[in-house]
Design an enzyme around this catalytic site. Structure first.
Site, PDB file in Angstrom:
ATOM      1  N   HIS A 270      -3.273  -4.674   3.092  1.00  0.00           N
ATOM      2  CA  HIS A 270      -4.263  -4.084   4.146  1.00  0.00           C
ATOM      3  C   HIS A 270      -3.735  -3.762   5.555  1.00  0.00           C
ATOM      4  O   HIS A 270      -3.961  -2.754   5.982  1.00  0.00           O
ATOM      5  CB  HIS A 270      -5.598  -4.948   4.183  1.00  0.00           C
ATOM      6  CG  HIS A 270      -6.436  -4.314   5.002  1.00  0.00           C
ATOM      7  ND1 HIS A 270      -7.247  -3.202   4.877  1.00  0.00           N
ATOM      8  CD2 HIS A 270      -7.137  -4.694   6.300  1.00  0.00           C
ATOM      9  CE1 HIS A 270      -8.083  -2.895   5.958  1.00  0.00           C
ATOM     10  NE2 HIS A 270      -7.995  -3.663   6.769  1.00  0.00           N
TER      11      HIS A 270
ATOM     12  N   ASN B 186     -10.290  -1.828   0.459  1.00  0.00           N
ATOM     13  CA  ASN B 186     -11.383  -1.273   0.781  1.00  0.00           C
ATOM     14  C   ASN B 186     -11.458   0.221   0.805  1.00  0.00           C
ATOM     15  O   ASN B 186     -12.766   0.722   0.934  1.00  0.00           O
ATOM     16  CB  ASN B 186     -11.657  -1.696   2.437  1.00  0.00           C
ATOM     17  CG  ASN B 186     -10.548  -1.426   3.376  1.00  0.00           C
ATOM     18  OD1 ASN B 186      -9.372  -1.649   2.792  1.00  0.00           O
ATOM     19  ND2 ASN B 186     -10.700  -0.849   4.428  1.00  0.00           N
ATOM     20  N   HIS B 187     -10.192   1.090   0.678  1.00  0.00           N
ATOM     21  CA  HIS B 187     -10.521   2.539   0.921  1.00  0.00           C
ATOM     22  C   HIS B 187     -10.566   2.997  -0.808  1.00  0.00           C
ATOM     23  O   HIS B 187     -10.296   4.283  -1.023  1.00  0.00           O
ATOM     24  CB  HIS B 187      -8.950   2.901   1.637  1.00  0.00           C
ATOM     25  CG  HIS B 187      -9.381   3.114   2.991  1.00  0.00           C
ATOM     26  ND1 HIS B 187      -8.383   2.616   3.932  1.00  0.00           N
ATOM     27  CD2 HIS B 187     -10.293   3.164   3.674  1.00  0.00           C
ATOM     28  CE1 HIS B 187      -8.802   2.476   5.091  1.00  0.00           C
ATOM     29  NE2 HIS B 187     -10.023   3.068   5.102  1.00  0.00           N
TER      30      HIS B 187
ATOM     31  N   HIS C  10      -0.734  -3.114   6.306  1.00  0.00           N
ATOM     32  CA  HIS C  10       0.515  -2.440   6.195  1.00  0.00           C
ATOM     33  C   HIS C  10       1.648  -2.638   6.983  1.00  0.00           C
ATOM     34  O   HIS C  10       2.781  -2.089   7.212  1.00  0.00           O
ATOM     35  CB  HIS C  10       0.161  -0.776   6.748  1.00  0.00           C
ATOM     36  CG  HIS C  10      -0.761   0.042   5.705  1.00  0.00           C
ATOM     37  ND1 HIS C  10      -1.148   1.434   5.622  1.00  0.00           N
ATOM     38  CD2 HIS C  10      -1.907  -0.584   4.928  1.00  0.00           C
ATOM     39  CE1 HIS C  10      -1.733   1.792   4.683  1.00  0.00           C
ATOM     40  NE2 HIS C  10      -2.593   0.552   4.244  1.00  0.00           N
TER      41      HIS C  10
ATOM     42  N   GLU D  74      -4.653   1.775  -2.917  1.00  0.00           N
ATOM     43  CA  GLU D  74      -6.081   2.216  -2.079  1.00  0.00           C
ATOM     44  C   GLU D  74      -5.862   3.527  -1.098  1.00  0.00           C
ATOM     45  O   GLU D  74      -6.887   4.117  -0.816  1.00  0.00           O
ATOM     46  CB  GLU D  74      -6.770   0.864  -1.198  1.00  0.00           C
ATOM     47  CG  GLU D  74      -5.671   0.624  -0.167  1.00  0.00           C
ATOM     48  CD  GLU D  74      -6.581   0.198   1.344  1.00  0.00           C
ATOM     49  OE1 GLU D  74      -7.757   0.041   1.185  1.00  0.00           O
ATOM     50  OE2 GLU D  74      -5.678  -0.053   2.169  1.00  0.00           O
ATOM     51  N   ASN D  75      -4.557   3.654  -0.831  1.00  0.00           N
ATOM     52  CA  ASN D  75      -4.390   4.927   0.256  1.00  0.00           C
ATOM     53  C   ASN D  75      -3.557   5.884  -0.262  1.00  0.00           C
ATOM     54  O   ASN D  75      -2.907   6.741   0.251  1.00  0.00           O
ATOM     55  CB  ASN D  75      -3.525   4.400   1.156  1.00  0.00           C
ATOM     56  CG  ASN D  75      -4.379   3.293   1.981  1.00  0.00           C
ATOM     57  OD1 ASN D  75      -3.814   2.164   2.106  1.00  0.00           O
ATOM     58  ND2 ASN D  75      -5.236   3.437   2.748  1.00  0.00           N
TER      59      ASN D  75
ATOM     60  N   HIS E   7      -6.797  -8.658  -0.197  1.00  0.00           N
ATOM     61  CA  HIS E   7      -6.699  -7.549   0.714  1.00  0.00           C
ATOM     62  C   HIS E   7      -7.784  -7.780   2.184  1.00  0.00           C
ATOM     63  O   HIS E   7      -8.829  -7.733   1.938  1.00  0.00           O
ATOM     64  CB  HIS E   7      -7.507  -6.087   0.118  1.00  0.00           C
ATOM     65  CG  HIS E   7      -7.117  -5.022   0.799  1.00  0.00           C
ATOM     66  ND1 HIS E   7      -5.804  -4.292   0.575  1.00  0.00           N
ATOM     67  CD2 HIS E   7      -7.730  -4.111   1.446  1.00  0.00           C
ATOM     68  CE1 HIS E   7      -5.916  -3.051   1.334  1.00  0.00           C
ATOM     69  NE2 HIS E   7      -7.104  -2.926   1.788  1.00  0.00           N
TER      70      HIS E   7
ATOM     71  N   ASP F  71       0.871  -1.386  -0.015  1.00  0.00           N
ATOM     72  CA  ASP F  71      -0.047  -0.114  -0.071  1.00  0.00           C
ATOM     73  C   ASP F  71       0.824   1.432  -0.058  1.00  0.00           C
ATOM     74  O   ASP F  71       1.597   1.588   1.145  1.00  0.00           O
ATOM     75  CB  ASP F  71      -0.943  -0.135   1.338  1.00  0.00           C
ATOM     76  CG  ASP F  71      -1.846  -1.274   1.321  1.00  0.00           C
ATOM     77  OD1 ASP F  71      -1.394  -2.272   0.899  1.00  0.00           O
ATOM     78  OD2 ASP F  71      -2.972  -0.979   1.741  1.00  0.00           O
TER      79      ASP F  71
HETATM   80 FE   FE2 Z   1      -4.095   0.313   3.220  1.00  0.00          FE
HETATM   81 FE   FE2 Z   2      -7.263  -1.614   3.298  1.00  0.00          FE
END
Ligand code: FE2
Ligand code: FE2
Length: 273
Positions: free
Chosen positions: A184, A68-69, A186, A40-41, A159, A9
């Site tokens: 996910h 999810n983000h 991190h 995603e981030n 994830h 990520d």
């Molecule tokens: Fe993430």
């Molecule tokens: Fe995530």
């Protein structure tokens, strides 16, 4: 042999900046056939934008996975998912009404690589309005639909939060895909291995984001959330001097689609001004 690099990520500006700094050297020394990253981030810790994605494309990353983000920037995230529909894959086990693709196929000098992104169900806060499907129930039909005879290698970004669900999913897919890479949390895990059937596996690749943070977020804000119990808004640190970089490098035999090697790398680099 097909050589793939996958970055964990990439979180906000500190992550993007460090990637732009280290990638030229890595491309030169490793000569990968394909470079991938979870994004995603990417845009200030939540979601993607066209601008932030294009920064990474210019730096040399060819394709991207979500989580999810991925939709957190709403219209801006949807715009990026639509504009780069051939390069950015979003989770496949969410309702079809969401923007983006449930699978992408990327061309490499060694042939076509199929890339998928799936959300776990255990300990995952559901940010989608409808229940998400369990990967164990839907992966068969996903493989049937997208893993065609022209695909030389298949890479799955799982994830998810729970280590047990991730390990189990790795074994579930062993021998059927070239790699199952967890994202996910991190936090990089020390269990990179090739499973008996030839699937490269790691529970979590980790992140590329601010060192001295809590998962890429300003530590003071995360601590405030835990100590007060209030829903303190998160923010990404700026002007950081140290950045965590985590990635895996995988070798895949394009004749069989089986992995022969996976190597995880974690380091802290100085972020240049
Ligand atoms: Fe993430
Ligand atoms: Fe995530």
């Amino acid at each position: 042999m097909l050589k793939i690099i996958f970055f964990g990520d990439i979180t906000g500006e500190p992550g993007r900046k460090a990637i732009k700094q280290i990638l030229p050297g890595l491309l030169k020394s490793e000569q990968p056939d394909l470079v991938l990253a979870n994004v995603e981030n990417l845009a200030h810790g939540k979601g993607v934008t066209v601008k932030t994605l294009e920064e990474l494309i210019r730096a040399g990353i060819q394709a991207f996975t979500g989580g999810n983000h991925i939709f957190s920037k709403k219209e801006l995230s949807d715009e990026a998912l639509n504009k780069y529909a051939d390069r950015l894959v979003r989770p496949a086990n969410i309702p079809e009404t969401y923007a983006g693709q449930a699978a992408i196929v990327v061309d490499t000098p060694k042939g076509k690589v199929l890339i998928g992104n799936f959300l776990g169900s255990v300990f995952m806060e559901n940010q989608f309005h409808d229940p998400i499907d369990s990967v164990f129930g839907m992966i068969e039909s996903w493989l049937k639909t997208y893993k065609t005879s022209e695909i030389k290698a298949t890479l799955v970004d799982f994830h998810a939060e729970a280590t047990s669900e991730k390990v189990a999913f790795g074994y579930f897919l062993d021998g059927r895909v070239s790699a199952v890479l967890g994202t996910h949390t991190h936090i990089p895990t020390a269990d990179a291995k090739v499973l008996p059937g030839g699937t490269a596996y790691i529970t979590d690749v980790g992140m590329c984001g601010a060192a001295g943070s809590v998962l890429g977020v300003k530590k003071e804000l995360s601590l405030a959330r835990f100590t007060t119990g209030n829903r303190v808004a998160f923010d990404i640190p700026e002007d950081v001097s140290k950045v965590e970089i985590s990635y895996v490098m995988i070798m895949i035999d394009e004749a069989t689609g089986q992995a022969s090697e996976i190597e995880a790398q974690h380091s802290i680099v100085d972020s240049k001004p």
